[in-house]
Design an enzyme around this catalytic site. Structure first.
Site, PDB file in Angstrom:
ATOM      1  N   TYR A 185     -22.963 131.339   0.759  1.00 46.69           N
ATOM      2  CA  TYR A 185     -22.093 130.170   0.588  1.00 46.69           C
ATOM      3  C   TYR A 185     -20.750 130.438   1.263  1.00 46.69           C
ATOM      4  O   TYR A 185     -20.708 131.046   2.321  1.00 46.69           O
ATOM      5  CB  TYR A 185     -21.972 129.809  -0.898  1.00 46.69           C
ATOM      6  CG  TYR A 185     -21.611 128.358  -1.055  1.00 46.69           C
ATOM      7  CD1 TYR A 185     -22.478 127.364  -0.582  1.00 46.69           C
ATOM      8  CD2 TYR A 185     -20.398 127.961  -1.586  1.00 46.69           C
ATOM      9  CE1 TYR A 185     -22.145 126.029  -0.653  1.00 46.69           C
ATOM     10  CE2 TYR A 185     -20.064 126.623  -1.664  1.00 46.69           C
ATOM     11  CZ  TYR A 185     -20.931 125.657  -1.196  1.00 46.69           C
ATOM     12  OH  TYR A 185     -20.592 124.331  -1.261  1.00 46.69           O
ATOM     13  N   ARG A 222     -16.936 115.459   4.739  1.00 48.15           N
ATOM     14  CA  ARG A 222     -15.804 116.361   4.448  1.00 48.15           C
ATOM     15  C   ARG A 222     -16.372 117.709   4.021  1.00 48.15           C
ATOM     16  O   ARG A 222     -16.312 118.079   2.852  1.00 48.15           O
ATOM     17  CB  ARG A 222     -14.919 115.772   3.346  1.00 48.15           C
ATOM     18  CG  ARG A 222     -13.572 116.473   3.196  1.00 48.15           C
ATOM     19  CD  ARG A 222     -12.981 116.244   1.837  1.00 48.15           C
ATOM     20  NE  ARG A 222     -13.844 116.710   0.766  1.00 48.15           N
ATOM     21  CZ  ARG A 222     -13.922 117.972   0.375  1.00 48.15           C
ATOM     22  NH1 ARG A 222     -13.230 118.914   0.952  1.00 48.15           N
ATOM     23  NH2 ARG A 222     -14.736 118.309  -0.637  1.00 48.15           N
ATOM     24  N   LYS A 263     -25.880 125.340  -2.065  1.00 44.69           N
ATOM     25  CA  LYS A 263     -25.582 125.064  -3.474  1.00 44.69           C
ATOM     26  C   LYS A 263     -26.820 125.249  -4.344  1.00 44.69           C
ATOM     27  O   LYS A 263     -26.757 125.830  -5.432  1.00 44.69           O
ATOM     28  CB  LYS A 263     -25.073 123.623  -3.628  1.00 44.69           C
ATOM     29  CG  LYS A 263     -23.652 123.413  -3.150  1.00 44.69           C
ATOM     30  CD  LYS A 263     -22.640 123.813  -4.201  1.00 44.69           C
ATOM     31  CE  LYS A 263     -21.218 123.484  -3.745  1.00 44.69           C
ATOM     32  NZ  LYS A 263     -20.207 123.840  -4.730  1.00 44.69           N
ATOM     33  N   GLU A 268     -21.746 115.996  -3.111  1.00 46.46           N
ATOM     34  CA  GLU A 268     -21.096 117.167  -2.535  1.00 46.46           C
ATOM     35  C   GLU A 268     -20.464 116.824  -1.186  1.00 46.46           C
ATOM     36  O   GLU A 268     -21.114 116.288  -0.290  1.00 46.46           O
ATOM     37  CB  GLU A 268     -22.138 118.279  -2.339  1.00 46.46           C
ATOM     38  CG  GLU A 268     -21.544 119.633  -2.074  1.00 46.46           C
ATOM     39  CD  GLU A 268     -20.847 120.215  -3.284  1.00 46.46           C
ATOM     40  OE1 GLU A 268     -19.824 120.899  -3.079  1.00 46.46           O
ATOM     41  OE2 GLU A 268     -21.302 120.002  -4.421  1.00 46.46           O
ATOM     42  N   ASP A 269     -19.180 117.127  -1.051  1.00 44.26           N
ATOM     43  CA  ASP A 269     -18.456 117.025   0.220  1.00 44.26           C
ATOM     44  C   ASP A 269     -18.483 115.628   0.831  1.00 44.26           C
ATOM     45  O   ASP A 269     -18.658 115.457   2.046  1.00 44.26           O
ATOM     46  CB  ASP A 269     -18.980 118.067   1.213  1.00 44.26           C
ATOM     47  CG  ASP A 269     -18.517 119.478   0.842  1.00 44.26           C
ATOM     48  OD1 ASP A 269     -17.736 119.602  -0.114  1.00 44.26           O
ATOM     49  OD2 ASP A 269     -18.928 120.434   1.510  1.00 44.26           O
ATOM     50  N   ASP A 285     -19.190 117.920  -7.714  1.00 42.48           N
ATOM     51  CA  ASP A 285     -18.699 119.290  -7.831  1.00 42.48           C
ATOM     52  C   ASP A 285     -17.281 119.436  -7.290  1.00 42.48           C
ATOM     53  O   ASP A 285     -16.495 120.222  -7.814  1.00 42.48           O
ATOM     54  CB  ASP A 285     -19.652 120.234  -7.095  1.00 42.48           C
ATOM     55  CG  ASP A 285     -19.323 121.691  -7.365  1.00 42.48           C
ATOM     56  OD1 ASP A 285     -19.097 122.041  -8.534  1.00 42.48           O
ATOM     57  OD2 ASP A 285     -19.277 122.473  -6.407  1.00 42.48           O
ATOM     58  N   ASP A 286     -16.938 118.677  -6.255  1.00 43.57           N
ATOM     59  CA  ASP A 286     -15.600 118.776  -5.671  1.00 43.57           C
ATOM     60  C   ASP A 286     -14.538 118.255  -6.628  1.00 43.57           C
ATOM     61  O   ASP A 286     -13.407 118.741  -6.638  1.00 43.57           O
ATOM     62  CB  ASP A 286     -15.538 117.996  -4.353  1.00 43.57           C
ATOM     63  CG  ASP A 286     -16.566 118.499  -3.362  1.00 43.57           C
ATOM     64  OD1 ASP A 286     -16.515 119.681  -3.015  1.00 43.57           O
ATOM     65  OD2 ASP A 286     -17.434 117.711  -2.960  1.00 43.57           O
ATOM     66  N   ASN A 296     -10.602 126.352   1.026  1.00 45.74           N
ATOM     67  CA  ASN A 296     -11.470 127.234   1.788  1.00 45.74           C
ATOM     68  C   ASN A 296     -12.059 126.463   2.962  1.00 45.74           C
ATOM     69  O   ASN A 296     -11.945 125.241   3.002  1.00 45.74           O
ATOM     70  CB  ASN A 296     -12.568 127.850   0.883  1.00 45.74           C
ATOM     71  CG  ASN A 296     -13.376 126.813   0.132  1.00 45.74           C
ATOM     72  OD1 ASN A 296     -13.782 125.796   0.694  1.00 45.74           O
ATOM     73  ND2 ASN A 296     -13.617 127.062  -1.141  1.00 45.74           N
ATOM     74  N   ASN A 301     -14.169 130.263  -7.810  1.00 42.98           N
ATOM     75  CA  ASN A 301     -15.352 129.782  -7.112  1.00 42.98           C
ATOM     76  C   ASN A 301     -16.121 128.809  -7.997  1.00 42.98           C
ATOM     77  O   ASN A 301     -16.424 129.124  -9.153  1.00 42.98           O
ATOM     78  CB  ASN A 301     -16.241 130.972  -6.740  1.00 42.98           C
ATOM     79  CG  ASN A 301     -17.294 130.612  -5.720  1.00 42.98           C
ATOM     80  OD1 ASN A 301     -17.911 129.557  -5.784  1.00 42.98           O
ATOM     81  ND2 ASN A 301     -17.505 131.507  -4.769  1.00 42.98           N
TER      82      ASN A 301
END
Length: 607
Positions: free
Chosen positions: A133, A186, A204, A276-277, A299-300, A441, A485
Site C-alpha cells: 500500500y 483523487r 485495500k 475510495e479516493d 475511508d478517506d 501521503n 495509517n
C-alpha cells in the site's frame, strides 16, 4: 450438477477424497453466512490446480496430495514447508532495490499462491505494508498501464451503462461481503489517475484480508471509469481506461445510481461498499446520498477520521486534560480534514455532554484561501460552513498558528513541506508538547518529515504522519514516529460489520472503532513516544476493533446476525481468515440446516 466433473455424485456422498481440492476447514469461508452447496462448486486438480491461486500450494503439496490430485510429475520431487517457501520469497523480494519491483513481485505471488502471499504479508506486515500500500501503491497506479499483467477486480465504464448488473454476474464469486470502489479522480495526493486507480481497491482489499481477516473470495475491487482529465494519461499509449474527459453531472450521477442499485440487487443489503479516493465534491455527496439506505463507508472521510481521532485520544496520555481542553487547527479542509474535524467534534460532544455545535468551536480549518471564517460563508462548500467561525480573515498558516494558538496542528492538504520550521517553532512556543500530525501521503506530499518535527520542536513534538518514517535520534534519544495509517481502522471496522451482519454504518460505530484503537496504546507504547500500537500485532488490534464495532451495531439494533455472541473479541478472532495450508483427510460435513455436505466433491474428476 457437479461442476464440470459431472456424473460423480456417488463418490461425493461416499466422501472419498481423491479427485480435487476444496477448503475443508472452512477457512476461506470463515466470515460467510452459510456454506455453498457442493454441487455449485467447481473443483480443480492437476495442471489446473497449480494455476488456481486459492488452492495452489506449489512445492508444499505432500506426496499423498500429489498422487491424489494428479500432480505427480508436474512438480519437482522436493516437498517444502510453507515456512521455507515464505523464507525464500522474502529473500527474493528483498533483493529488489526498487519499491515498484517489490510491489510487482508481491502482486505476482498473489496471483500465483494466495495463501502464501497472505502469510508473507501477515508475518512481515511492518516491512511489506509500505510495498503493498502507501507509498508504493501510488507509483504503481501512476504506471498501472505499463505494468499491467492480469486483470484484478471489476472494471465498470460508461460503455456499460445500463448493463452493470450483467457485469456483476460476470464476477465468479457470488458471496461478496466487502467492495472497495474508486473512480480514480483523487488517488492519494497524486490527483486524477482515471482507470489506473484500480491499484487502490486491490491494495485495500489485500489489507482487509491480511489485517482484518475477511476472506479473499469475499472481497471485490471495482473501478468505475468515467474518463480522466489527466492529459498525460489520455496521451499515454499504454493507458488502460476510456480516452475521454470525465463525465460529470447527471450522466455521472445516473451511473452511480445504477451501480448502487445493482450491488444491492445482486449481493443484498449486507455487503459493505467502501468509497475510495473520490474527489471531494463527489465523496461527500455520495456518502450523504447513499448512507441512509445502503451499507456504505468512505475511508478517506470516516476511516482517516477514526485513526486520527484514536491518535488524538492516545495523545492525551502525554498531556493533561481532555479533548475538550484542546484547540485544533486543520491545514486542509477537504474530505479528510473535515471528516476528522467532525468526528473530533462528535467525540468532544460525547465526552463533555455539550451540543456538537459548541464542540465545533474548538476546531479551526484553513484551506487554500485562508482561515475558514464567517465572512466567507457565502462562497464555502456545505461541508465547510459549519466550521466558519467569527474571526478576522487570515491567509497564512504561520499567522493562523500565532492567532489561533492551537494545541494540535493537523495537515491533510497534500502540500509537501507546508509545516515549515517557523510553523513548528511557533507551535512549540505555544505548547510544551505540541501535537503535530502530518497526514498527507505519499511521502513527497507530507507536510514535514519526522526528523524535522522532532528537531525543530527540540524533541517535544507528539508526532504522527500518514506515510512511514524511520526512527529519529535527537539529543541521544530515539523517537519512533507514529504512522496514522488507515490500515489500523478499516480492516477491523469491516470485519466488525461483517460478523455482526450490520445493515447500516452509523457515526457511533466509527467512534467505537477509534476508541477501540486508542485503548490499545499501553504505557509501554507511551514510553516510546507512540500514539498507536505497533503494526506487528495488527490482527489482535483488528479483532478488538471489530468487537467494538459489532457491539455498537448490536446496541443500535443494526446487527442482523443473531443471537449476539457472548465474547465478541473471541468470535471475531474465530472468524478471521487463516493463510496456513491445510491438507486432508476431507470428510462429509453438514450445513446449518442438517443437510449433508461433502468437503471433497468429486472422485477422479479433472477440471
Amino acid at each position: 450438477m457437479a461442476g464440470r466433473g459431472e456424473g460423480n455424485g456417488a463418490a461425493t456422498m461416499a466422501g472419498v477424497a481423491t479427485g480435487g481440492v476444496e477448503d475443508a476447514y472452512g477457512e476461506d469461508r470463515a466470515t460467510e453466512d452459510q456454506p455453498i452447496t457442493p454441487w455449485a462448486v467447481c473443483v480443480a486438480s492437476g495442471h489446473s490446480l497449480l494455476r488456481d491461486p486459492r488452492h495452489n500450494k506449489g512445492l508444499s503439496f505432500t506426496e499423498k496430495e500429489r498422487d491424489a490430485h494428479y500432480l505427480r510429475g508436474l512438480l519437482p520431487p522436493v516437498v517444502l514447508s510453507q515456512e521455507l517457501q515464505e523464507k525464500r520469497l522474502l529473500q527474493n523480494v528483498r533483493q529488489f532495490q526498487v519499491p515498484l519491483q517489490r510491489y510487482m513481485a508481491l502482486m505476482d505471488l498473489q496471483e500465483r499462491n494466495e495463501r502464501l502471499f497472505y502469510k508473507l504479508l501477515i508475518d512481515n506486515v511492518e516491512e511489506l505494508l509500505p510495498v503493498v500500500y502507501t507509498p508504493t501503491v501510488g507509483e504503481a497506479c501512476q504506471k498501472y498501464g505499463s505494468i499491467f499483467r492480469r486483470p484484478q477486480g471489476l472494471y465498470i465504464s460508461l460503455k456499460e451503462k445500463g448493463r452493470i448488473l450483467e457485469l456483476l454476474r460476470n464476477w465468479p464469486e457470488k458471496s461478496i461481503q466487502v467492495i472497495v470502489v474508486t473512480d480514480g479522480e483523487r488517488i492519494l495526493g497524486l490527483g486524477d489517475l482515471g482507470c489506473q486507480g484500480m491499484g487502490i481497491p486491490v491494495g485495500k482489499l489485500a489489507l482487509y484480508t491480511a489485517l482484518g481477516g475477511v476472506r479473499p473470495s469475499a472481497c471485490l475491487p471495482i473501478t468505475i471509469d468515467v474518463g480522466t482529465n489527466n492529459e498525460d494519461l489520455l496521451k499515454d499509449e499504454f493507458y488502460i481506461g476510456l480516452r475521454q474527459k470525465r463525465a460529470t453531472g447527471q450522466e455521472y450521477s445516473d451511473l452511480l445510481d445504477e451501480f448502487m442499485a445493482a450491488i444491492k440487487q445482486h449481493y443484498g443489503q449486507k455487503v459493505l461498499v467502501q468509497f475510495e479516493d473520490f474527489a471531494n465534491y463527489n465523496a461527500f455527496t455520495l456518502l450523504e446520498k447513499y448512507r441512509a439506505n445502503n451499507l456504505v463507508f468512505n475511508d478517506d472521510i470516516q476511516g482517516t477520521a477514526a485513526v486520527v481521532l484514536a491518535g488524538l485520544i492516545a495523545a492525551q496520555k502525554f498531556v493533561s486534560g481532555t479533548l475538550a481542553d484542546h484547540t485544533f487547527l486543520f491545514f486542509g479542509a477537504g474530505e479528510a480534514g473535515t471528516g476528522i474535524a467532525e468526528l473530533v467534534a462528535l467525540e468532544i460532544s460525547n465526552q463533555s455532554k455539550v451540543p456538537v455545535e459548541d464542540a465545533r468551536k474548538k476546531i479551526w480549518l484553513l484551506d487554500s484561501k485562508g482561515l475558514i471564517v464567517s465572512s466567507r460563508k457565502d462562497s464555502l462548500q456545505p461541508f465547510k460552513k459549519r466550521y466558519a467561525h467569527e474571526h478576522e480573515p487570515v491567509k497564512d498558516l504561520l499567522d493562523a498558528v500565532k492567532v489561533i494558538k492551537p494545541t494540535a496542528l493537523i495537515g491533510s492538504a497534500g502540500v509537501g513541506q507546508s509545516f515549515t520550521k517557523k510553523v513548528i517553532e511557533a507551535m512549540s512556543s505555544i505548547n510544551e508538547r505540541p501535537i503535530i500530525l502530518a497526514l498527507s501521503n505519499p511521502t513527497s506530499q507530507s507536510e514535514c518529515t519526522a526528523e524535522q518535527a522532532y528537531s525543530w520542536s527540540k524533541g517535544r513534538a507528539i508526532f504522527g504522519s500518514g506515510s512511514p518514517f524511520d526512527p529519529v535520534k535527537y539529543n541521544d534519544k530515539l523517537f519512533v514516529p507514529a504512522q496514522a495509517n488507515n490500515a489500523y481502522i478499516f480492516p477491523g471496522f469491516g470485519l466488525g460489520v461483517v460478523i455482526s451482519g450490520a445493515i447500516r454504518v452509523k457515526d457511533e460505530m466509527i467512534l467505537a472503532a477509534a476508541e477501540g484503537l486508542a485503548d490499545q496504546v499501553t504505557p509501554e507504547h507511551v514510553d516510546k513516544g507512540l500514539i498507536y500500537p505497533p503494526f506487528s500485532c495488527i490482527r489482535k488490534i483488528s479483532a478488538n476493533i471489530a468487537a467494538r464495532v459489532a457491539a455498537k451495531a448490536y446496541d443500535l439494533g443494526l446487527a442482523s446476525h443473531l443471537p449476539r455472541p457472548k465474547d465478541l473479541v473471541k468470535y471475531a478472532e474465530s472468524c478471521m481468515y487463516s493463510p496456513i495450508y491445510h491438507a486432508g483427510p476431507w470428510q462429509l460435513g453438514h450445513d446449518k440446516w442438517g443437510n449433508t455436505q461433502a468437503s471433497m466433491l468429486l472422485t477422479n474428476s479433472r477440471v
